[in-house]
Design a protein around this motif. Sequence first.
Motif, short mmCIF file in Angstrom:
data_model
loop_
_atom_site.label_atom_id
_atom_site.label_comp_id
_atom_site.label_asym_id
_atom_site.label_seq_id
_atom_site.Cartn_x
_atom_site.Cartn_y
_atom_site.Cartn_z
N SER A 62 21.24 29.75 -38.61
CA SER A 62 22.43 30.61 -38.50
C SER A 62 22.07 32.09 -38.47
O SER A 62 22.67 32.87 -37.74
CB SER A 62 23.40 30.34 -39.64
OG SER A 62 23.91 29.04 -39.52
N GLU A 63 21.09 32.49 -39.27
CA GLU A 63 20.73 33.91 -39.31
C GLU A 63 20.17 34.36 -37.96
O GLU A 63 20.50 35.44 -37.48
CB GLU A 63 19.72 34.17 -40.44
CG GLU A 63 19.75 35.56 -40.97
CD GLU A 63 21.15 36.12 -41.26
OE1 GLU A 63 21.44 37.23 -40.77
OE2 GLU A 63 21.96 35.47 -41.95
N ARG A 64 19.36 33.52 -37.33
CA ARG A 64 18.83 33.86 -36.00
C ARG A 64 19.97 33.88 -34.98
O ARG A 64 20.00 34.73 -34.09
CB ARG A 64 17.75 32.84 -35.60
CG ARG A 64 17.20 33.06 -34.22
CD ARG A 64 16.36 34.34 -34.12
NE ARG A 64 15.89 34.50 -32.76
CZ ARG A 64 16.22 35.52 -31.96
NH1 ARG A 64 16.96 36.49 -32.42
NH2 ARG A 64 15.76 35.58 -30.73
N ALA A 65 20.91 32.95 -35.11
CA ALA A 65 22.07 32.92 -34.21
C ALA A 65 22.88 34.21 -34.34
O ALA A 65 23.33 34.77 -33.34
CB ALA A 65 22.94 31.71 -34.51
N VAL A 66 23.05 34.68 -35.57
CA VAL A 66 23.77 35.94 -35.80
C VAL A 66 23.02 37.08 -35.10
O VAL A 66 23.64 37.92 -34.43
CB VAL A 66 23.93 36.23 -37.32
CG1 VAL A 66 24.36 37.67 -37.56
CG2 VAL A 66 24.94 35.26 -37.94
N GLU A 67 21.71 37.11 -35.22
CA GLU A 67 20.91 38.17 -34.58
C GLU A 67 21.08 38.14 -33.06
O GLU A 67 21.23 39.20 -32.43
CB GLU A 67 19.43 38.01 -34.94
CG GLU A 67 19.12 38.30 -36.39
CD GLU A 67 17.69 37.89 -36.76
OE1 GLU A 67 16.90 37.52 -35.85
OE2 GLU A 67 17.37 37.95 -37.96
N VAL A 68 21.06 36.95 -32.47
CA VAL A 68 21.23 36.82 -31.02
C VAL A 68 22.58 37.39 -30.60
O VAL A 68 22.68 38.15 -29.63
CB VAL A 68 21.10 35.33 -30.58
CG1 VAL A 68 21.60 35.12 -29.16
CG2 VAL A 68 19.66 34.87 -30.72
N LEU A 69 23.63 37.03 -31.34
CA LEU A 69 24.98 37.49 -30.98
C LEU A 69 25.17 38.98 -31.26
O LEU A 69 25.87 39.66 -30.52
CB LEU A 69 26.03 36.65 -31.72
CG LEU A 69 26.12 35.20 -31.25
CD1 LEU A 69 27.05 34.41 -32.14
CD2 LEU A 69 26.58 35.14 -29.79
N GLN A 70 24.54 39.49 -32.32
CA GLN A 70 24.64 40.93 -32.59
C GLN A 70 24.00 41.72 -31.46
O GLN A 70 24.55 42.71 -31.00
CB GLN A 70 23.97 41.26 -33.94
CG GLN A 70 24.78 40.85 -35.13
CD GLN A 70 24.04 41.03 -36.44
OE1 GLN A 70 22.81 40.94 -36.50
NE2 GLN A 70 24.79 41.26 -37.51
N GLU A 71 22.82 41.27 -31.02
CA GLU A 71 22.15 41.96 -29.91
C GLU A 71 22.98 41.87 -28.63
O GLU A 71 23.14 42.85 -27.91
CB GLU A 71 20.74 41.37 -29.69
CG GLU A 71 20.01 41.97 -28.51
CD GLU A 71 19.85 43.49 -28.59
OE1 GLU A 71 19.86 44.12 -27.52
OE2 GLU A 71 19.72 44.04 -29.70
N ALA A 72 23.52 40.70 -28.36
CA ALA A 72 24.35 40.52 -27.15
C ALA A 72 25.59 41.41 -27.23
O ALA A 72 26.01 41.99 -26.23
CB ALA A 72 24.74 39.05 -27.01
N THR A 73 26.19 41.52 -28.41
CA THR A 73 27.36 42.37 -28.60
C THR A 73 27.00 43.83 -28.36
O THR A 73 27.73 44.56 -27.69
CB THR A 73 27.97 42.16 -30.00
OG1 THR A 73 28.37 40.79 -30.13
CG2 THR A 73 29.18 43.06 -30.22
N ARG A 74 25.85 44.25 -28.87
CA ARG A 74 25.40 45.64 -28.65
C ARG A 74 25.19 45.92 -27.16
O ARG A 74 25.42 47.02 -26.69
CB ARG A 74 24.10 45.90 -29.41
CG ARG A 74 24.30 46.30 -30.85
CD ARG A 74 23.01 46.83 -31.48
NE ARG A 74 22.02 45.80 -31.73
CZ ARG A 74 22.02 44.97 -32.77
NH1 ARG A 74 23.00 45.03 -33.65
NH2 ARG A 74 21.08 44.07 -32.92
N ARG A 75 24.76 44.91 -26.41
CA ARG A 75 24.56 45.08 -24.97
C ARG A 75 25.88 45.08 -24.21
O ARG A 75 25.91 45.32 -23.01
CB ARG A 75 23.70 43.93 -24.41
CG ARG A 75 22.24 44.01 -24.71
CD ARG A 75 21.43 43.05 -23.84
NE ARG A 75 22.08 41.79 -23.56
CZ ARG A 75 21.93 40.66 -24.25
NH1 ARG A 75 21.14 40.63 -25.29
NH2 ARG A 75 22.56 39.56 -23.89
#
Length: 186
Positions: A62-75
């Motif tokens: 889940s923590e890695r999933a959060v990181e993926v989505l945070q980066e995608a959101t920033r983009r």
Amino acid sequence: STRARACLARADHGDPMVRALDAVLRAEAGVRVSEEELARAREWFDEADVVWSRLLAAHGQSERAVEVLQEATRRGNRLSATSLGYLLEECGREAEATAAYRIAIEQGDGYAAYNLALMHAADGEMTAARHWARVAADRGDRWARRWLSSLQHQVRRARRGGDITVSRRVPGAGDARSVVRQAISG
């Protein structure tokens, strides 16, 4: 890059992933790519971020999933902010979930507004819940329209002295009488 393009050329161009990768590779090679092709490619990659994060979460990352989505959101990924909010909510990180939903709402996502409405309802904050449900309904979210209709029905029923129930779509919303009291007074 030439080898990758050759492989893609042999692939089925009806596949959205192949079309997205082909557009990106052509653009990187300096070949003119239409705005429509780039928009379709971006849409595919936006969906891929969300799918990837779901796979990670399903496999206990889940923590890695959060990181993926945070980066995608920033983009600027228009799909990731709602998924990020949902994942953060599932992880019990409500303040961060609220922030992610608000980003998605700013991008026009009605479903994020509905999720935020349900979070507020679960906390007994019915004025805020109704506000965000209306925002979601105004953006075409059918679940929000149904939830608002159900809530209005509950208020009418309470005013007539009838039985009160809380929709199961609002998990943890508290006891029915306090929910309806707040709905009537708000």
